[in-house]
Write a protein that holds these residues in place. Structure first.
Motif, mmCIF file in Angstrom:
data_model
loop_
_atom_site.group_PDB
_atom_site.id
_atom_site.type_symbol
_atom_site.label_atom_id
_atom_site.label_comp_id
_atom_site.label_asym_id
_atom_site.label_seq_id
_atom_site.Cartn_x
_atom_site.Cartn_y
_atom_site.Cartn_z
ATOM 1 N N ASP A 1 -9.418 4.935 5.732
ATOM 2 C CA ASP A 1 -10.065 3.670 5.361
ATOM 3 C C ASP A 1 -8.973 2.605 5.228
ATOM 4 O O ASP A 1 -7.785 2.875 5.394
ATOM 5 N N GLU A 2 -9.390 1.410 4.914
ATOM 6 C CA GLU A 2 -8.521 0.254 4.894
ATOM 7 C C GLU A 2 -7.322 0.453 3.971
ATOM 8 O O GLU A 2 -7.450 0.945 2.864
ATOM 9 N N MET A 3 -6.136 0.043 4.445
ATOM 10 C CA MET A 3 -4.896 0.165 3.669
ATOM 11 C C MET A 3 -4.411 -1.212 3.237
ATOM 12 O O MET A 3 -4.533 -2.183 3.975
ATOM 13 N N TRP A 4 -3.824 -1.281 2.040
ATOM 14 C CA TRP A 4 -3.201 -2.511 1.544
ATOM 15 C C TRP A 4 -1.843 -2.253 0.913
ATOM 16 O O TRP A 4 -0.947 -3.065 0.996
ATOM 17 N N GLY A 5 -1.678 -1.130 0.259
ATOM 18 C CA GLY A 5 -0.422 -0.851 -0.432
ATOM 19 C C GLY A 5 0.626 -0.267 0.487
ATOM 20 O O GLY A 5 0.363 0.691 1.228
ATOM 21 N N LEU A 6 1.840 -0.828 0.441
ATOM 22 C CA LEU A 6 2.962 -0.349 1.245
ATOM 23 C C LEU A 6 4.251 -0.604 0.483
ATOM 24 O O LEU A 6 4.472 -1.708 -0.035
ATOM 25 N N LEU B 1 5.742 4.690 1.225
ATOM 26 C CA LEU B 1 4.486 5.099 0.598
ATOM 27 C C LEU B 1 3.376 4.124 0.976
ATOM 28 O O LEU B 1 3.592 2.912 1.055
ATOM 29 N N THR B 2 2.170 4.660 1.208
ATOM 30 C CA THR B 2 0.999 3.841 1.518
ATOM 31 C C THR B 2 -0.166 4.267 0.635
ATOM 32 O O THR B 2 -0.246 5.414 0.185
ATOM 33 N N CYS B 3 -1.078 3.324 0.383
ATOM 34 C CA CYS B 3 -2.307 3.638 -0.345
ATOM 35 C C CYS B 3 -3.395 2.683 0.109
ATOM 36 O O CYS B 3 -3.106 1.607 0.644
ATOM 37 N N GLY B 4 -4.646 3.078 -0.099
ATOM 38 C CA GLY B 4 -5.735 2.251 0.392
ATOM 39 C C GLY B 4 -7.077 2.639 -0.180
ATOM 40 O O GLY B 4 -7.183 3.355 -1.183
ATOM 41 N N HIS B 5 -8.119 2.167 0.514
ATOM 42 C CA HIS B 5 -9.478 2.342 0.033
ATOM 43 C C HIS B 5 -9.982 3.778 0.142
ATOM 44 O O HIS B 5 -11.046 4.087 -0.377
ATOM 45 N N ASP B 6 -9.269 4.641 0.847
ATOM 46 C CA ASP B 6 -9.683 6.050 0.924
ATOM 47 C C ASP B 6 -9.216 6.851 -0.288
ATOM 48 O O ASP B 6 -9.398 8.067 -0.340
ATOM 49 N N ARG B 7 -8.601 6.147 -1.263
ATOM 50 C CA ARG B 7 -8.124 6.740 -2.513
ATOM 51 C C ARG B 7 -6.952 7.697 -2.299
ATOM 52 O O ARG B 7 -6.604 8.467 -3.180
ATOM 53 N N SER C 1 16.753 -0.909 9.382
ATOM 54 C CA SER C 1 16.727 -0.320 10.723
ATOM 55 C C SER C 1 15.317 -0.291 11.298
ATOM 56 O O SER C 1 15.147 -0.266 12.521
ATOM 57 N N HIS C 2 14.314 -0.298 10.423
ATOM 58 C CA HIS C 2 12.920 -0.237 10.869
ATOM 59 C C HIS C 2 12.051 -1.167 10.023
ATOM 60 O O HIS C 2 12.397 -1.509 8.887
ATOM 61 N N LEU C 3 10.931 -1.537 10.616
ATOM 62 C CA LEU C 3 9.907 -2.298 9.912
ATOM 63 C C LEU C 3 8.614 -1.503 9.965
ATOM 64 O O LEU C 3 8.254 -0.957 11.019
ATOM 65 N N LEU C 4 7.918 -1.429 8.843
ATOM 66 C CA LEU C 4 6.613 -0.771 8.780
ATOM 67 C C LEU C 4 5.528 -1.831 8.685
ATOM 68 O O LEU C 4 5.673 -2.813 7.956
ATOM 69 N N SER C 5 4.440 -1.646 9.427
ATOM 70 C CA SER C 5 3.281 -2.527 9.313
ATOM 71 C C SER C 5 2.032 -1.662 9.215
ATOM 72 O O SER C 5 1.929 -0.625 9.883
ATOM 73 N N ILE C 6 1.093 -2.079 8.361
ATOM 74 C CA ILE C 6 -0.134 -1.310 8.188
ATOM 75 C C ILE C 6 -1.332 -2.194 8.512
ATOM 76 O O ILE C 6 -1.340 -3.392 8.239
ATOM 77 N N GLY C 7 -2.350 -1.574 9.107
ATOM 78 C CA GLY C 7 -3.560 -2.299 9.470
ATOM 79 C C GLY C 7 -4.651 -2.129 8.441
ATOM 80 O O GLY C 7 -4.577 -1.263 7.562
ATOM 81 N N GLY C 8 -5.655 -2.963 8.544
ATOM 82 C CA GLY C 8 -6.790 -2.877 7.641
ATOM 83 C C GLY C 8 -7.750 -1.806 8.107
ATOM 84 O O GLY C 8 -7.556 -0.608 7.873
#
Length: 834
Positions: free
Chosen positions: A535-540, A550-556, A789-796
């Motif tokens: 599900d949708e992610m917002w925390g990074l 670390l990632t977190c989102g609406h899927d708990r 060295s890297h960039l992380l991007s997360i989608g909704g």
């Protein structure tokens, strides 16, 4: 589990048919609400701007009158300032109560604030009359006031010079935002903005679209699994654990199929829309899986809304391609692959269509299935004719989920009742129906296979059959005559079986509804080789010294990933969904902010909760530690920033204070390098500064913070990142940004599925950037790894994590580059935005 799986079956089946109409209606209503909100906020911003200008004029007049005639000060204060201060206080109080939580609330509250324009007009008229009376006595004051109004009050003005120093104004939705120019910039107008010398290269894609996909996983002779998520088709070498990416698609990939030669691939996507909301033209790409070169573009501009299913013919070595689009009629079109021309086209049904395939023995026979139907199509003379499958005495299922051709030529379908139906052609019943009777396609046999839906069927080279179940999560192997031979059940945490791809007669790849790909056998079981959020992610958040994030989102789910090994280290499930996260500088713990105002601190090694607290009852948006780790700032949607002192290596937290002053929810915040100050943004485009060491005190004079250095830069509003905003932005177009640790570049996550890379700082509007595609939904967050060295991007909604490698780069820090550009730049025109 049972009810959720049944719900998943229905939603998966109905989504392609019903979602576009609902989405169109909701888009129209949302746009109308946004227009109304924009109008109201612009009116409010204009009223506030006029009051500020009036206050500045009166203050200037007062100073000059006192200089000429000190006895006039008391008269001036009584005549003008008391009324001005009163009205300004009332309007500011009204503005401060606006939390901007929901569109309906915002419309109502803005209406209340602007509800009596006559009263505001009378106040302005009264103040204007008193000022005019005073100006009439002094022509020099009148001329000075006109100059002040011309420089500071013009809606089109972008900069103004005040007694405090030089400043810049930018406007978002009619609201002026003042940015103060740092002291090391001598001539702002001559600053020359350039794109960064660094660039991004897609390194790894985390995730798989299994929740609503079908037949989206294949095994290539090269040893690679091919699948998709967001706008990227991934070719993952299973043994070498490497990835390649096909990136021609401009919106979410919906389907793909493998050519009989096992090299060429055809893939289709959602149509997508441009910046004006108009649907973009789309096509089906045929490409080489070895070289990743696009070979053909089939039907540009032909398909509506998206491409739902594609299939190559087999009997003629893949000469034809069948495509079904996502229009209301689900148009079926037949294309000559050698010429790229359309051979035939026909409407199928207004119900959802899940799959299409050619008869492997006869390319003039095509089958489609979907909601409550199985259609048998025949091509003759360039025309397609349809015959509907007859269920007869058997119960008609709500969904026909999938089908395959057996080695004997029979058609086997899997349905939502858990049955495998064997279909055959029956001769015309002339005795009953007369001479005009025609042959029909009927069910010859029904085999109970699974509890819940049969989501996928897969034929084996030896004549066997594999079936995957939804509710029971089972994979069953059947003999050629549909006798069950072996079965196994995949773990519940991976969800139901979505699709199966055979690597050989024993080893299988399994795609699941919880966005995982499993590898294994009936004997040894299955392990996950690809995992992702559902599900949708917002925390990074990235670790301060290790290559993990670390990632977190609406899927708990809270997930810890390894950027070097490209794998999921661990995952835990919470009671509420997470929206933000931040690592403690010592790297041993990480804090996670939840949707209810609660936040918790997790130990990275044990995954245990070492501390937790609750601040307010609204969602949290920022968790940010001070540079030395002695404080934690918690930004909330209740408009407050809560400050905690941190002890015992990040395991003990004590409330230190609360920052109270924002009139809307907190969106971003950053600490100064000395750990004494905070810069924060809010939902109403406000920039505030706080003295934490002095007891969370609001700094009224923002000019004093213009030269302060910040340990991080994630605030989307600020002088150093003003250039990331496009002209005409509505304030929500940029979801997040992140400055690199070497302070040379800033990455931006926008609402249009793009990741941008700018030079840091970029304080001029229309700053050029490098733009990168890959996400199929709004990009919710970006973050550099500790070494840049890297960039992380997360989608909704695309549930995708993209890992970008930073390549190239120059020398010098941001302050040196900015001062150099200010002193040596020429008056040549600014480069266009890339």
């Amino acid at each position: 589990m049972d009810s959720s799986t049944n719900s998943l079956d229905d939603v998966s089946a109905d989504s392609s048919a019903e979602f576009p109409d609902r989405a169109s209606m909701m888009e129209v209503r949302l746009q109308a609400q946004e227009d109304e909100i924009t109008l109201l906020k612009s009116s409010l911003a204009d009223a506030l701007r006029r009051l500020r200008i009036h206050d500045q004029v009166l203050q200037l007049l007062k100073q000059q009158v006192i200089a000429v005639n000190p006895s006039a000060a008391r008269l001036l204060s009584q005549a003008c300032c008391s009324d001005c201060s009163s009205s300004s206080r009332k309007l500011s109080s009204s503005s401060a109560s606006d939390g901007i939580r929901h569109p309906a609330t915002r419309v109502r509250r803005n209406s209340e604030k602007l509800g009596n324009p006559e009263r505001q007009r009378k106040r302005l008229d009264k103040k204007a009359a008193s000022s005019a009376n005073l100006l009439a006595r002094s022509p020099s004051l009148e001329n000075r006031a006109k100059e002040l109004i011309a420089s500071a009050g013009s809606p089109g003005s972008r900069r103004g010079t005040y007694s405090q120093g030089q400043s810049i104004k930018m406007f978002i939705r009619g609201r002026p935002i003042t940015m103060y120019i740092p002291s090391n910039i001598q001539n702002y107008d001559e600053l020359k903005m350039e794109p960064p010398s660094e660039r991004l290269e897609l390194d790894w894609v985390y995730g798989y679209r299994g929740r609503d996909g079908r037949a989206n996983l294949y095994f290539l002779p090269t040893g690679e699994a091919v699948y998709f998520i967001a706008c990227v088709i991934v070719l993952y070498h299973i043994n070498n654990r490497t990835q390649r990416h096909y990136r021609k698609h401009t919106d979410c990939v919906r389907c793909l199929t493998l050519h009989p030669d096992k090299v060429r691939v055809a893939s289709g996507q959602t149509a997508g829309v441009d910046k004006d909301g108009k649907p973009l033209q789309l096509c089906v790409y045929i490409w080489d899986s070895t070289t990743l070169v696009t070979l053909q573009q089939i039907g540009p501009g032909t398909f509506q809304r998206g491409v739902g299913s594609v299939a190559f013919s087999f009997a003629d070595a893949g000469s034809f391609l069948c495509v079904i689009d996502d229009s209301n009629d689900h148009m079926l079109s037949l294309w000559d692959c050698t010429k790229g021309t359309k051979h035939a086209e026909i409407k199928t049904t207004n119900e959802a269509v899940f799959a299409v395939e050619f008869n492997p023995r006869d390319s003039t026979n095509i089958i489609t299935c979907g909601k409550s139907h199985v259609y048998f199509w025949t091509l003759s003379g360039g025309q397609l004719t349809k015959k509907q499958g007859i269920f007869g005495k058997y119960k008609k299922p709500k969904f026909i989920q999938c089908f395959v051709f057996s080695l004997t030529g029979d058609v086997l379908t899997g349905d939502s009742e858990g049955n495998i139906m064997t279909w055959g052609k029956s001769a015309a019943d002339i005795k009953t129906l007369g001479k005009g009777a025609k042959e029909t396609y009927q069910i010859m046999r029904q085999t109970k296979a699974h509890e819940g839906s049969v989501f996928t069927l897969c034929t084996l080279q030896g004549g066997g059959l594999l079936s995957g179940g939804g509710k029971d999560r089972k994979i069953i192997r059947w003999s050629a005559d549909l006798a069950p031979e072996r079965e196994c059940e995949i773990p519940e945490k991976f969800g139901a079986v979505r699709t199966i791809a055979a690597m050989d007669e024993e080893e299988l790849l399994v795609g699941t509804t919880r966005n995982a790909i499993l590898r294994g056998t009936f004997s040894d079981g299955f392990v996950a080789i690809v995992q992702g959020h559902v599900d949708e992610m917002w925390g990074l958040a990235t670790h301060p010294s290790q290559n993990i994030f670390l990632t977190c989102g609406h899927d708990r789910q809270v997930c810890l990933w390894n950027t070097e090994e490209h794998k999921l280290d661990w995952c835990i499930t919470l009671e509420e969904y997470g929206l933000c996260a931040g690592f403690c500088p010592n790297g041993s713990v990480v804090s996670v902010g939840l949707s209810t105002g609660r936040w918790m601190v997790l130990d990275l090694l044990t995954r245990e909760v070492v501390s937790e607290s609750t601040d307010g009852n609204e969602q949290l948006s920022v968790m940010r530690y001070s540079p030395d780790g002695s404080f934690l700032a918690v930004g909330s949607h209740d408009n407050f920033i809560y400050i905690y002192s941190v002890t015992e290596s990040g395991r003990r937290y004590t409330r230190f204070g609360k920052c109270n002053g924002h009139s809307s929810f907190i969106t971003h915040l950053d600490w100064s390098k000395d750990g004494k100050y905070i810069m924060s943004n809010s939902g109403d485009y406000e920039i505030l500064y706080w003295d934490i060491a002095a007891g969370c005190k609001l700094l009224r004079n923002r000019f004093e913070s213009k030269d302060r250095e910040w340990a991080s830069y994630t605030c989307v509003l600020g002088f150093h990142v003003m250039g990331v905003w496009l002209e005409g932005s509505d304030g929500t177009d940029i979801n997040a940004l992140c400055r690199s640790h070497n302070e040379k570049m800033v990455a931006v996550a926008d609402d249009f599925c793009k990741v941008h890379l700018f030079q840091y700082p970029c304080p001029k509007l229309k700053a050029p950037s490098h733009k990168y595609e890959g996400h199929g939904s709004h990009v919710t967050n970006v973050c550099f790894t500790h070494s840049d060295s890297h960039l992380l991007s997360i989608g909704g909604k695309d549930t995708c994590i993209l890992q970008w490698k930073v390549i190239g780069g120059g020398v010098g820090n941001s302050r040196e580059r900015l001062a150099s550009a200010s002193s040596t730049s020429t008056s040549s025109p600014e480069p266009a935005t890339s």
